[in-house]
Design a protein around this motif. Structure first.
Motif, short mmCIF file in Angstrom:
data_model
loop_
_atom_site.label_atom_id
_atom_site.label_comp_id
_atom_site.label_asym_id
_atom_site.label_seq_id
_atom_site.Cartn_x
_atom_site.Cartn_y
_atom_site.Cartn_z
N PRO A 178 41.12 2.57 -40.16
CA PRO A 178 42.15 3.09 -41.07
C PRO A 178 43.55 2.56 -40.78
O PRO A 178 44.40 2.57 -41.67
CB PRO A 178 42.08 4.61 -40.88
N ASP A 214 37.51 6.40 -37.80
CA ASP A 214 37.29 7.85 -37.88
C ASP A 214 35.87 8.18 -37.41
O ASP A 214 34.94 7.41 -37.65
CB ASP A 214 37.48 8.33 -39.31
N VAL A 270 39.73 -0.74 -45.51
CA VAL A 270 40.64 0.40 -45.75
C VAL A 270 41.47 0.19 -47.02
O VAL A 270 41.87 1.16 -47.66
CB VAL A 270 41.53 0.67 -44.52
N ASP A 271 41.67 -1.05 -47.40
CA ASP A 271 42.44 -1.31 -48.62
C ASP A 271 41.58 -1.22 -49.88
O ASP A 271 42.04 -1.58 -50.97
CB ASP A 271 43.12 -2.68 -48.55
N ASP A 272 40.36 -0.73 -49.73
CA ASP A 272 39.48 -0.51 -50.88
C ASP A 272 39.19 0.99 -50.95
O ASP A 272 38.13 1.45 -50.54
CB ASP A 272 38.19 -1.33 -50.66
N PRO A 273 40.16 1.77 -51.46
CA PRO A 273 40.00 3.23 -51.43
C PRO A 273 38.74 3.67 -52.15
O PRO A 273 38.43 3.17 -53.23
CB PRO A 273 41.25 3.74 -52.17
N GLY A 274 38.00 4.55 -51.51
CA GLY A 274 36.74 5.00 -52.09
C GLY A 274 35.60 4.02 -51.87
O GLY A 274 34.45 4.28 -52.25
N PRO A 332 32.38 2.34 -45.97
CA PRO A 332 33.01 2.24 -44.65
C PRO A 332 32.46 1.11 -43.78
O PRO A 332 32.94 0.91 -42.67
CB PRO A 332 32.68 3.60 -44.02
N ARG A 380 35.02 0.43 -40.86
CA ARG A 380 36.39 0.60 -41.37
C ARG A 380 37.37 1.08 -40.29
O ARG A 380 37.05 1.96 -39.50
CB ARG A 380 36.35 1.62 -42.51
N ARG A 383 42.24 -5.24 -42.74
CA ARG A 383 42.46 -4.18 -43.72
C ARG A 383 41.53 -4.24 -44.92
O ARG A 383 41.75 -3.52 -45.90
CB ARG A 383 43.90 -4.25 -44.23
N ASP A 436 33.17 7.71 -39.92
CA ASP A 436 32.85 6.30 -40.18
C ASP A 436 32.03 5.71 -39.03
O ASP A 436 31.12 4.89 -39.25
CB ASP A 436 34.12 5.48 -40.39
#
Ligand code: GLV
Ligand code: MN
Ligand code: MN
Length: 392
Positions: free
Chosen positions: A361, A373, A195-199, A202, A359, A192, A376
């Motif tokens: 998700p 995705d 994905v645990d680093d929003p913004g 990727p 990344r 994670r 990504d």
């Protein structure tokens, strides 16, 4: 992007309609279909295809014997039982798509560029992970490799022969390795961090692989009738298994490690029979080898048997210069991982090696929920193409 077409082609191969997961095991019909697919993709691009002494496939743009060593990309196409679509194939499809992207912009390699597909990375059928890369680097003895068996008793030698390969040829392959100047494996992230680093970006770069291994627990008892045998008279190996499972969880917590018993064989496997024999497989990993060893010892003590080591991979730090160069180039975070990879085996054999993570998700892997995705995935291809421009 050519990525999407290849991804769609692979979608049905080995997919279990009920679970939506993949069952792509070494030297099966599904594996043959995947190898044939890769052979076709290599041929369509005019890449020269060779197989090494473990049956790993190498597709070359340029001549690595005359002009090598080259830069190699790649990963694997096999899966765990009910695995996700991305673990392995993402690296192979991204490598082919990166070649297409580079060619579309008129780039030509300064040194040969290869794409490798490693055989039996997951060890799902025969038990030893990264068997293909371990064989060619000498980390897995060829006689042991040939004699590994699947759940039906079929040996690797028999399975390879049925797939049209000569098992006598299996062994270390210095010639194949000599062609590899550097290896870069792109892989779906199996945790994670991204994905645990929003913004955040990727794509990440690997720093190291934790030490990890697999052990077998042979638990013996006495088969008897479930309805007529007094509790005091039973010799039930399932109770030892229960102790082992609880001990694995507890010891992992105490030692800052991970431990999993995810595979079992129960004999005779009857609902109304006390088992005569339970075979369980323990997977243990962690940042420090001593802690992993302590967990294994605790599980063995709880189970009342000496765990049999089936494979072991020490801590692997990827090439620091390459890691920093790629992290700088891609402005990517640097991440450790508890997952094993052929890149780790090649790195331990002295080949400068790096990994890119794309990344995920869901943060889930070795499961149908594993995901990346499409945008990504495309950014992963772009990142890989930039790496090739930088190193190739
Ligand atoms: C390979 O995916 C492993 O780490 O088990
Ligand atoms: Mn895997
Ligand atoms: Mn993998």
């Amino acid at each position: 992007m050519t990525f999407d077409g290849m991804w769609a082609d692979l979608h049905p191969v080995g997919r279990d309609a009920r679970s939506g997961g993949y069952r792509r095991f070494a030297w099966t019909g599904e594996d043959a279909a995947l190898r044939e697919w890769f052979t076709g993709e290599a041929g369509a691009r005019g890449l020269e295809l060779t197989a090494d002494r473990a049956g790993n496939l190498w597709a070359w743009w340029g001549d690595p014997d005359a002009d090598g060593p080259g830069l190699v990309l790649g990963s694997h196409l096999d899966s765990v039982p009910d695995g996700g679509a991305f673990d392995g194939p993402l690296g192979v499809v991204s490598a082919l798509a990166a070649v297409d992207a580079l060619r579309a912009r008129g780039w030509t390699p300064g040194r040969p560029l290869g794409i490798a597909v490693f055989a039996d990375e997951e060890g799902a059928r025969f038990g030893v992970a990264c068997a293909g890369s371990r064989i060619i680097t000498g980390a897995l003895d060829p006689d042991r490799a040939r004699s590994l068996t699947d759940a039906d008793g079929t040996t690797v030698a028999e399975a390879m022969a049925a797939a049209g390969l000569d098992p006598h040829h299996v062994g270390p392959d210095a010639e194949a390795l000599r062609r590899v100047g550097a290896f870069v494996e792109l892989h779906v992230e199996q945790g994670r961090a991204l994905v645990d680093d929003p913004g955040g970006p990727p794509v990440g770069v690997a720093s190291a692989i934790w030490p990890h291994g697999r052990w077998r627990l042979d638990l013996r008892g006495r088969a008897d009738h479930a309805g007529t045998t007094r509790l005091a008279d039973r010799d039930d190996p399932m109770l030892h298994l229960a102790e082992a499972v609880i001990a694995a969880r507890r010891a992992a917590g105490e030692h800052d490690a991970l431990a999993t018993i995810g595979k079992l064989r129960v004999e005779p496997n009857g609902v109304n029979a006390i088992p005569s024999r339970v075979t369980a497989w323990l997977d243990a990993r962690g940042p420090a080898e001593a802690d992993v060893r302590s967990v294994v010892a605790a599980v063995g003590a709880a189970a009342g048997t000496e765990p049999v080591e089936e494979s072991w991979t020490g801590a692997t730090a990827f090439d620091a210069g390459l890691r920093d160069r790629l992290a700088g180039l891609l402005a990517a975070p640097v991440l450790p991982t508890g997952a094993g990879h052929d890149a780790g085996i090649l790195s331990a054999a002295g080949i400068p090696t790096a990994m890119l993570f794309v990344r995920n998700p869901t943060g889930v892997s070795h499961s149908p929920q594993e995901h990346a995705d499409p945008e990504d995935c495309h950014r992963g291809v772009d990142a890989l193409a930039r790496v090739v421009e930088e190193l190739g």
